[in-house]
Structure formats: structure tokens, C-alpha cells
Design a protein around this motif. Structure first.
Motif, PDB file in Angstrom:
ATOM      1  N   MET A 109       0.830  -1.203   0.000  1.00  0.00           N
ATOM      2  CA  MET A 109       0.000   0.000   0.000  1.00  0.00           C
ATOM      3  C   MET A 109       0.864   1.253   0.000  1.00  0.00           C
ATOM      4  SD  MET A 109      -2.966   1.343   2.614  1.00  0.00           S
ATOM      5  CE  MET A 109      -4.135   0.057   2.205  1.00  0.00           C
ATOM      6  N   ASP A 112       2.291   1.844  -3.381  1.00  0.00           N
ATOM      7  CA  ASP A 112       1.274   2.345  -4.300  1.00  0.00           C
ATOM      8  C   ASP A 112       0.994   3.827  -4.051  1.00  0.00           C
ATOM      9  OD1 ASP A 112      -0.783   1.387  -6.399  1.00  0.00           O
ATOM     10  OD2 ASP A 112      -2.028   2.524  -4.972  1.00  0.00           O
ATOM     11  N   LYS A 116       1.880   6.390  -7.038  1.00  0.00           N
ATOM     12  CA  LYS A 116       0.715   6.890  -7.776  1.00  0.00           C
ATOM     13  C   LYS A 116       0.175   8.224  -7.255  1.00  0.00           C
ATOM     14  CE  LYS A 116      -0.198   2.320  -9.368  1.00  0.00           C
ATOM     15  NZ  LYS A 116      -1.004   1.155  -9.042  1.00  0.00           N
ATOM     16  N   TRP A 119      -1.442  10.847  -9.657  1.00  0.00           N
ATOM     17  CA  TRP A 119      -2.595  10.448 -10.453  1.00  0.00           C
ATOM     18  C   TRP A 119      -3.367  11.697 -10.873  1.00  0.00           C
ATOM     19  CZ3 TRP A 119      -7.900  10.798  -8.939  1.00  0.00           C
ATOM     20  CH2 TRP A 119      -8.785  10.267  -9.882  1.00  0.00           C
ATOM     21  N   PRO A 126      -4.456   4.759  -8.907  1.00  0.00           N
ATOM     22  CA  PRO A 126      -4.212   4.212  -7.567  1.00  0.00           C
ATOM     23  C   PRO A 126      -5.031   2.950  -7.296  1.00  0.00           C
ATOM     24  CG  PRO A 126      -4.533   6.577  -7.459  1.00  0.00           C
ATOM     25  CD  PRO A 126      -4.910   6.149  -8.851  1.00  0.00           C
ATOM     26  N   LYS A 127      -4.443   2.049  -6.540  1.00  0.00           N
ATOM     27  CA  LYS A 127      -5.084   0.780  -6.200  1.00  0.00           C
ATOM     28  C   LYS A 127      -5.902   0.874  -4.907  1.00  0.00           C
ATOM     29  CE  LYS A 127      -3.872  -4.074  -5.459  1.00  0.00           C
ATOM     30  NZ  LYS A 127      -2.788  -5.051  -5.430  1.00  0.00           N
ATOM     31  N   TYR A 128      -5.532   1.787  -4.025  1.00  0.00           N
ATOM     32  CA  TYR A 128      -6.147   1.882  -2.695  1.00  0.00           C
ATOM     33  C   TYR A 128      -6.795   3.252  -2.494  1.00  0.00           C
ATOM     34  CZ  TYR A 128      -2.868  -1.976  -1.958  1.00  0.00           C
ATOM     35  OH  TYR A 128      -2.160  -3.147  -2.065  1.00  0.00           O
ATOM     36  N   ARG A 129      -7.794   3.298  -1.624  1.00  0.00           N
ATOM     37  CA  ARG A 129      -8.415   4.576  -1.272  1.00  0.00           C
ATOM     38  C   ARG A 129      -7.390   5.521  -0.649  1.00  0.00           C
ATOM     39  NH1 ARG A 129     -13.489   2.432   2.025  1.00  0.00           N
ATOM     40  NH2 ARG A 129     -11.940   0.856   2.483  1.00  0.00           N
ATOM     41  N   SER A 131      -4.344   5.784  -1.418  1.00  0.00           N
ATOM     42  CA  SER A 131      -3.555   6.377  -2.507  1.00  0.00           C
ATOM     43  C   SER A 131      -4.297   7.558  -3.128  1.00  0.00           C
ATOM     44  CB  SER A 131      -3.265   5.336  -3.586  1.00  0.00           C
ATOM     45  OG  SER A 131      -2.581   4.226  -3.049  1.00  0.00           O
TER      46      SER A 131
END
Length: 172
Positions: A109, A112, A116, A119, A126-129, A131
Motif C-alpha cells: 500500500m 502504491d 501513484k 494520479w 491508484p489501487k487503494y483509497r 492512494s
């Protein structure tokens, strides 16, 4: 960041104090970030404000605070240093990630979040909230740091201007 509110938040400080004690992180204070701030203050602002949002929403505060602090861990002036491999928006998250990995172990996490955080300026979704939060707070802080002094000047001018108009009316 002018405020030192984060220093009184013992929960936040416990999450990042080891990183803040590192010379490699303190060195960020030597670099101008958005004309009116240095990179360390910017990183602390992004980290702390992202942490507060993550905490409010029951998300991973540790990853958010730590990666938020390390998201701009690079040592060059982005206004003058140019790269053949791409723009600063594309390159610096990779440089920051590589530098952060030299300082501490990172979770997927945290990686990431750092990689990211640009972005919008880049297409790396992004893969996670967490991020998304750091990316959006980074944008907000950049705008605030860049335009903050101008906003203060405008407010002072408006206040003085209003006072002058009132005085002019009273003199009539």
C-alpha cells in the motif's frame, strides 16, 4: 506549512517520528517545493492532512501517514532538472519510491501511495483509497502553497480597500 498542529497529535507523531528523525527526510527542508514552501513542510502537510482523512474514514492511517511523508523524497529542483525518460510528474514518484525503499521497509500500500500520488497528471490509477487521498491532498496542498501568499495579500488589500471606502463615505 505554517501550522504545527501535527506536533500535538501523539498518534500521528508515533507513526512518523522514526522517519522524521532521519537526515534523509530532514534534508527535504533544503529544497523549495511550490515557490512559497519547502519540500519537508509540504510533505508533512500532505502526510498529516491525509492521515486525518484516513482516520476519519477508518482507513489505514499508518500507511497513509508514512507514505504521505515520503511521497516527494527526491533531492533535485524539479523546475530546473529535466529527464530524457519523461516529465517530472512521471519520474519523481519512481525516484521517491526508490529513495524511500532505502530508508525503510514499505508495504504494498505504501509503495502504491508513493508511486501513484501524481494520479491525474499521470495515468497510473491508484489501487487503494489511501492512494487517492494522498494524491488529492497533494494537489490541494500544492495549490494552497502556491497561491496562499497571494490570497493573504488580496485579503489585506480588500480589508484596507474596504476601510478606505468607509472612511471616504464618512468624510462626505
Amino acid at each position: 506549512m505554517k501550522t504545527t498542529e501535527w506536533r500535538q497529535d501523539s498518534e500521528y507523531v508515533a507513526l512518523v517520528s522514526d522517519l522524521l528523525a532521519m537526515p534523509e527526510v530532514q534534508k527535504l527542508a533544503d529544497y523549495t517545493q511550490h515557490h512559497h514552501s519547502n519540500r519537508l513542510d509540504h510533505s508533512i502537510s500532505v502526510s498529516y492532512n491525509s492521515y486525518l482523512i484516513a482516520k476519519k474514514h477508518g482507513l489505514n492511517t499508518r500507511a497513509t501517514a508514512r507514505a504521505g511523508l515520503l511521497h516527494d523524497l527526491f533531492y533535485y529542483d524539479w523546475r530546473t532538472t529535466k529527464f530524457n525518460l519523461g516529465s517530472h510528474a512521471f519520474i519523481h514518484p519512481r525516484v521517491a519510491l526508490r529513495n524511500a525503499e532505502k530508508l525503510t521497509e514499505l508495504t504494498p500500500m505504501e509503495k502504491d501511495i508513493i508511486l501513484k500520488h501524481m494520479w491525474g497528471a499521470t495515468s497510473a490509477l491508484p489501487k487503494y483509497r489511501e492512494s487517492f487521498i494522498v494524491s488529492l491532498v497533494d494537489d490541494y496542498e500544492a495549490i494552497n502553497e502556491f497561491f496562499g501568499p497571494a490570497q493573504l495579500k488580496f485579503r489585506r488589500w480588500r480589508r484596507i480597500s474596504l476601510k478606505q471606502r468607509i472612511l471616504n463615505q464618512l468624510e462626505k
